[in-house]
Structure formats: C-alpha cells, structure tokens
Motif scaffolding. Sequence first.
Motif, PDB file in Angstrom:
ATOM      1  N   ALA A   1      -1.852  -4.980   2.825  1.00  0.00           N
ATOM      2  CA  ALA A   1      -2.503  -3.794   2.269  1.00  0.00           C
ATOM      3  C   ALA A   1      -1.499  -2.723   1.864  1.00  0.00           C
ATOM      4  O   ALA A   1      -1.690  -2.034   0.855  1.00  0.00           O
ATOM      5  CB  ALA A   1      -3.500  -3.224   3.276  1.00  0.00           C
ATOM      6  N   VAL A   2      -0.421  -2.558   2.638  1.00  0.00           N
ATOM      7  CA  VAL A   2       0.531  -1.482   2.330  1.00  0.00           C
ATOM      8  C   VAL A   2       1.411  -1.805   1.130  1.00  0.00           C
ATOM      9  O   VAL A   2       2.139  -0.926   0.649  1.00  0.00           O
ATOM     10  CB  VAL A   2       1.412  -1.128   3.552  1.00  0.00           C
ATOM     11  CG1 VAL A   2       0.556  -0.728   4.733  1.00  0.00           C
ATOM     12  CG2 VAL A   2       2.361  -2.257   3.918  1.00  0.00           C
TER      13      VAL A   2
ATOM     14  N   LEU B   1      -2.077   6.407   5.237  1.00  0.00           N
ATOM     15  CA  LEU B   1      -1.608   7.055   4.016  1.00  0.00           C
ATOM     16  C   LEU B   1      -2.100   8.497   3.956  1.00  0.00           C
ATOM     17  O   LEU B   1      -1.349   9.414   3.612  1.00  0.00           O
ATOM     18  CB  LEU B   1      -2.096   6.275   2.793  1.00  0.00           C
ATOM     19  CG  LEU B   1      -1.642   6.827   1.439  1.00  0.00           C
ATOM     20  CD1 LEU B   1      -0.126   6.741   1.297  1.00  0.00           C
ATOM     21  CD2 LEU B   1      -2.322   6.083   0.298  1.00  0.00           C
TER      22      LEU B   1
ATOM     23  N   TYR C   1      -2.561  -5.941   7.463  1.00  0.00           N
ATOM     24  CA  TYR C   1      -2.112  -4.557   7.265  1.00  0.00           C
ATOM     25  C   TYR C   1      -0.908  -4.531   6.329  1.00  0.00           C
ATOM     26  O   TYR C   1      -0.851  -3.725   5.391  1.00  0.00           O
ATOM     27  CB  TYR C   1      -1.754  -3.938   8.611  1.00  0.00           C
ATOM     28  CG  TYR C   1      -1.231  -2.523   8.542  1.00  0.00           C
ATOM     29  CD1 TYR C   1      -2.093  -1.443   8.640  1.00  0.00           C
ATOM     30  CD2 TYR C   1       0.134  -2.264   8.378  1.00  0.00           C
ATOM     31  CE1 TYR C   1      -1.622  -0.139   8.571  1.00  0.00           C
ATOM     32  CE2 TYR C   1       0.616  -0.969   8.304  1.00  0.00           C
ATOM     33  CZ  TYR C   1      -0.262   0.093   8.410  1.00  0.00           C
ATOM     34  OH  TYR C   1       0.206   1.385   8.338  1.00  0.00           O
TER      35      TYR C   1
ATOM     36  N   THR D   1       0.566  -2.051  -1.799  1.00  0.00           N
ATOM     37  CA  THR D   1       0.129  -1.217  -2.929  1.00  0.00           C
ATOM     38  C   THR D   1       0.084   0.269  -2.568  1.00  0.00           C
ATOM     39  O   THR D   1      -0.386   1.085  -3.365  1.00  0.00           O
ATOM     40  CB  THR D   1      -1.256  -1.666  -3.411  1.00  0.00           C
ATOM     41  OG1 THR D   1      -2.192  -1.564  -2.336  1.00  0.00           O
ATOM     42  CG2 THR D   1      -1.216  -3.114  -3.900  1.00  0.00           C
ATOM     43  N   LEU D   2       0.539   0.613  -1.364  1.00  0.00           N
ATOM     44  CA  LEU D   2       0.520   1.999  -0.906  1.00  0.00           C
ATOM     45  C   LEU D   2       1.946   2.469  -0.621  1.00  0.00           C
ATOM     46  O   LEU D   2       2.868   1.671  -0.475  1.00  0.00           O
ATOM     47  CB  LEU D   2      -0.330   2.125   0.380  1.00  0.00           C
ATOM     48  CG  LEU D   2      -1.780   1.639   0.290  1.00  0.00           C
ATOM     49  CD1 LEU D   2      -2.425   1.689   1.665  1.00  0.00           C
ATOM     50  CD2 LEU D   2      -2.570   2.481  -0.708  1.00  0.00           C
ATOM     51  N   ASP D   3       2.103   3.760  -0.526  1.00  0.00           N
ATOM     52  CA  ASP D   3       3.422   4.328  -0.241  1.00  0.00           C
ATOM     53  C   ASP D   3       3.652   4.357   1.269  1.00  0.00           C
ATOM     54  O   ASP D   3       3.817   5.415   1.880  1.00  0.00           O
ATOM     55  CB  ASP D   3       3.526   5.736  -0.831  1.00  0.00           C
ATOM     56  CG  ASP D   3       4.935   6.303  -0.724  1.00  0.00           C
ATOM     57  OD1 ASP D   3       5.882   5.507  -0.580  1.00  0.00           O
ATOM     58  OD2 ASP D   3       5.079   7.540  -0.752  1.00  0.00           O
ATOM     59  N   LEU D   4       3.636   3.172   1.866  1.00  0.00           N
ATOM     60  CA  LEU D   4       3.840   3.021   3.300  1.00  0.00           C
ATOM     61  C   LEU D   4       4.777   1.842   3.546  1.00  0.00           C
ATOM     62  O   LEU D   4       4.832   0.908   2.746  1.00  0.00           O
ATOM     63  CB  LEU D   4       2.509   2.753   4.017  1.00  0.00           C
ATOM     64  CG  LEU D   4       1.467   3.875   4.045  1.00  0.00           C
ATOM     65  CD1 LEU D   4       0.154   3.338   4.597  1.00  0.00           C
ATOM     66  CD2 LEU D   4       1.961   5.046   4.896  1.00  0.00           C
TER      67      LEU D   4
ATOM     68  N   GLU E   1      -7.081  -3.333   6.780  1.00  0.00           N
ATOM     69  CA  GLU E   1      -6.727  -2.552   5.596  1.00  0.00           C
ATOM     70  C   GLU E   1      -7.148  -1.086   5.720  1.00  0.00           C
ATOM     71  O   GLU E   1      -6.516  -0.198   5.147  1.00  0.00           O
ATOM     72  CB  GLU E   1      -7.378  -3.156   4.348  1.00  0.00           C
ATOM     73  CG  GLU E   1      -6.816  -4.512   3.953  1.00  0.00           C
ATOM     74  CD  GLU E   1      -7.514  -5.685   4.639  1.00  0.00           C
ATOM     75  OE1 GLU E   1      -8.163  -5.458   5.689  1.00  0.00           O
ATOM     76  OE2 GLU E   1      -7.413  -6.811   4.141  1.00  0.00           O
TER      77      GLU E   1
ATOM     78  N   ALA F   1      -4.467   1.116   7.094  1.00  0.00           N
ATOM     79  CA  ALA F   1      -3.441   1.478   6.120  1.00  0.00           C
ATOM     80  C   ALA F   1      -3.889   2.673   5.288  1.00  0.00           C
ATOM     81  O   ALA F   1      -3.112   3.614   5.045  1.00  0.00           O
ATOM     82  CB  ALA F   1      -3.136   0.284   5.224  1.00  0.00           C
ATOM     83  N   ALA F   2      -5.141   2.667   4.848  1.00  0.00           N
ATOM     84  CA  ALA F   2      -5.652   3.788   4.061  1.00  0.00           C
ATOM     85  C   ALA F   2      -5.644   5.078   4.873  1.00  0.00           C
ATOM     86  O   ALA F   2      -5.299   6.158   4.355  1.00  0.00           O
ATOM     87  CB  ALA F   2      -7.065   3.471   3.566  1.00  0.00           C
TER      88      ALA F   2
END
Length: 313
Positions: free
Chosen positions: A255-256, A139, A252, A258-261, A132, A135-136
């Motif tokens: 995790a993405v 971003l 991974y 919730t992200l803009d990935l 994770e 991923a951060a």
Amino acid sequence: MAHPVLTPEEIARRTELACEAAFTAAGDLDLEVADTEVLHEAFSVVVRLSPTPVVARIPVVHPPGTTAEQVEERQCRELDVAGWLHEHGVPVTRPSPLVPPEPVRQDGFAITFWELVETAPDHRAYRAADPEVAAALHLALAAYPGELPFLAPFNGSLADMVEAAEGSPLLSAQDVDRLHAQWHALAPVLADEESFQARFGPTTVQPIQGDAPVHNVIRSPRGLVFADFEDVCRGPVEWDLAGLGAEAVAAYDEAVETLDLRRTDPRLVEAMDAARRVQAVASLCLVPQLPLLEQGLAPVVREWREQDVTLRI
C-alpha cells in the motif's frame, strides 16, 4: 501480591456508576439526556446518551500507579489528535461539537464526549480491517503538528505493569524471570527517540495511532471510521502493525508504494513484535479489573512461551 478478581456483580456496579457519572456530567454540560445505553465495555465503558447524538467514554481499567492527571493527559492528546484528523478530512470519531473538547471529571471518573457514529450491520468490535487502512492513516498522521510522547504504551505505565505481573497467578516464576529479562533488554533501546535512533539508525519516526489501528475501526454506512486514539504517540509505524503477522505487513508495504511513506524495516517489525508481546504478557496484571482479558491474552501468552527467548535487537 495478587489482587482479588472482580465479580460479575462488581463489574456491573462499576458500569452502572460510570453510566450515572456520564448522565450527571452530560446534564451539567446542558446536553439533553433522557436515557443511557451501554454500547461497549472493556477497558472503558462506552455509553450512548439518548436522545442527543453523543457518546461518552469512561475509562474504568487502569494500570497500577496511574494517576488522575495521567488519565486526563492521555484523554487530552486523544481529543486533540481526533479533532485535528477530522478537520483534515480523515474519517474518524470526532469530539462532540456540542461540548468543549476536554475531559470532564465526575464522581471519580474522567469522561470524554464524542459524536455518535452510526454502525453498519456488519460492524463487530475489534474486527480487523485491511492493513492498507493503516497506511492511509499514517500518511494523514504524519502531518500532525502537536507534541506527542515517544511510544507512550511502552514507556508510560508498562514498567509498573511488568512489576505488578510478578504477582499474577497466571505466570510461573520462570515466566516472570523471562518477562523481566525481555523488558530490561527492550527498555533502554525504546526509552526515547535518541536511544531508538542510536540503535536502529536514522529511521523515520512519526505520529502513530498507538494501538493496532486496523482493529480500532467502526464500520458505518459511510465506510470505515477510525476510533480510539488513547495511545496516540510518536514512534515507528511498525508499532501499529505489531503482532499482525507477515501477510499483513506485506500488504501494508504494498500500500505504501503509492504513498509518501517508507516500507517497513524487518528489524523494527521484529523489535516491535517483541515489545508488544512484553506489553501483552504484562497486561495479565489487569485481569483482576477485567477478567475477560485472561481468555483474550491466552493465545498471545502461549505463543510467547513457545518462542526463542533471545531478542535480536
């Protein structure tokens, strides 16, 4: 032609010279230094400059054909990206604010200076963090505005490493033929963004750490701190996940959500895994400079030999 493997005494002398160069360079920069302590050594010698809270990093293992200018260009990219990440609130080892953020040439070594990060009791070099965190980091890196080369670890010195590996006593003639075949299959596809997009379609490419970010972290009292951006470049995020395995890739992808990935592409996971294996096997040419690398690469080379030689890219 195979090069002689450095003896423990020769490696110790190399480390000693690197420490002396860091001590001298630090003094020239008006840093207060009474003593040096080697914190880590492998491809680079990492030296604490006491009592100042500064760490010097000195690359000592280089691929064949590497020039001093190439080393310093790589260091400049790393300093710029790490500094930018720090300014944007990412926990990262930052260039020391006590000296200019640029490499210093001293006694044949190219040296960079970093702020000391205190390590937690559970810190161990290269111990993997959860996927994770990659991923951060991706971003954050996606917004980096500077120019970066495409897949620098693959397109930089790897061609020379593949050629040099031909002389490694750790590879058979069959191994060498296989390595060359895989390199020649991958190189045209990964040579630049245009070739990459032509093969894989409109896939998102962005700034990436370039060298397994989950393994390049420092566990500190304030949490995980990202380190070692020497291979920072543009590329698919799958390169940063190469070789970690299906479970890590799945974590991974979770995790993405919730992200803009984007989620990973199985085709790119396979291609980047293959490219990483070629890099790892070609790295056997560096064993004469870093003998401990042979043991570390043995499982990767063994797995590479057991796999299907066909690259589906």
